[in-house]
Design a protein around this motif. Structure first.
Motif: not given
Length: 122
Positions: A19-20, A22-24, A26-27, A30, A45
């Protein structure tokens, strides 16, 4: 048994690390938008995506090996003991989460058609 406790731990850790991804991602998008330029793809990732799959599959493999050992040594079923029941439930949860982990691994390697929109960098 440490092996019996490994199964639910690996199942949960596999989902969390997958699930991380997705966070990586998105960061990374950004940071690219803030810098107004394309940045290299983060290697973290790839590590998170592969770790999730490896942990998920290892949970199921450890459960199968543990079941064979219990059957060989005790002549009973794995679910007949408390630790075995925990491993058995963790392995079934792992079987259900492996497709998610594989999808996130696939998404990591699939090319992004449009790429991140950098916005107004003028």
């Amino acid at each position: 048994m440490v092996a019996a406790l490994w199964v639910p731990f690996a199942t949960l850790a596999g989902v969390v690390t997958s699930w991380q991804v997705q966070g990586i991602d998105s960061d990374w998008v950004d940071r690219q938008q803030a810098a107004c330029r394309h940045l290299p793809f983060p290697k973290a990732e790839y590590v998170a995506a592969w770790s999730g799959v490896v942990l998920g599959v290892s949970a199921v493999v450890v459960c199968v090996l543990l079941a064979r050992r219990v059957r060989r040594e005790c002549g009973g079923r794995l679910a007949g003991t408390k630790a075995g029941l925990v491993a058995h439930i963790g392995a079934w949860a792992g079987v259900l989460t492996i497709p998610l982990e594989l999808f996130l691994l696939y998404a990591t390697y699939s090319p992004v058609d449009s790429g991140p929109v950098l916005g107004d960098c003028g």
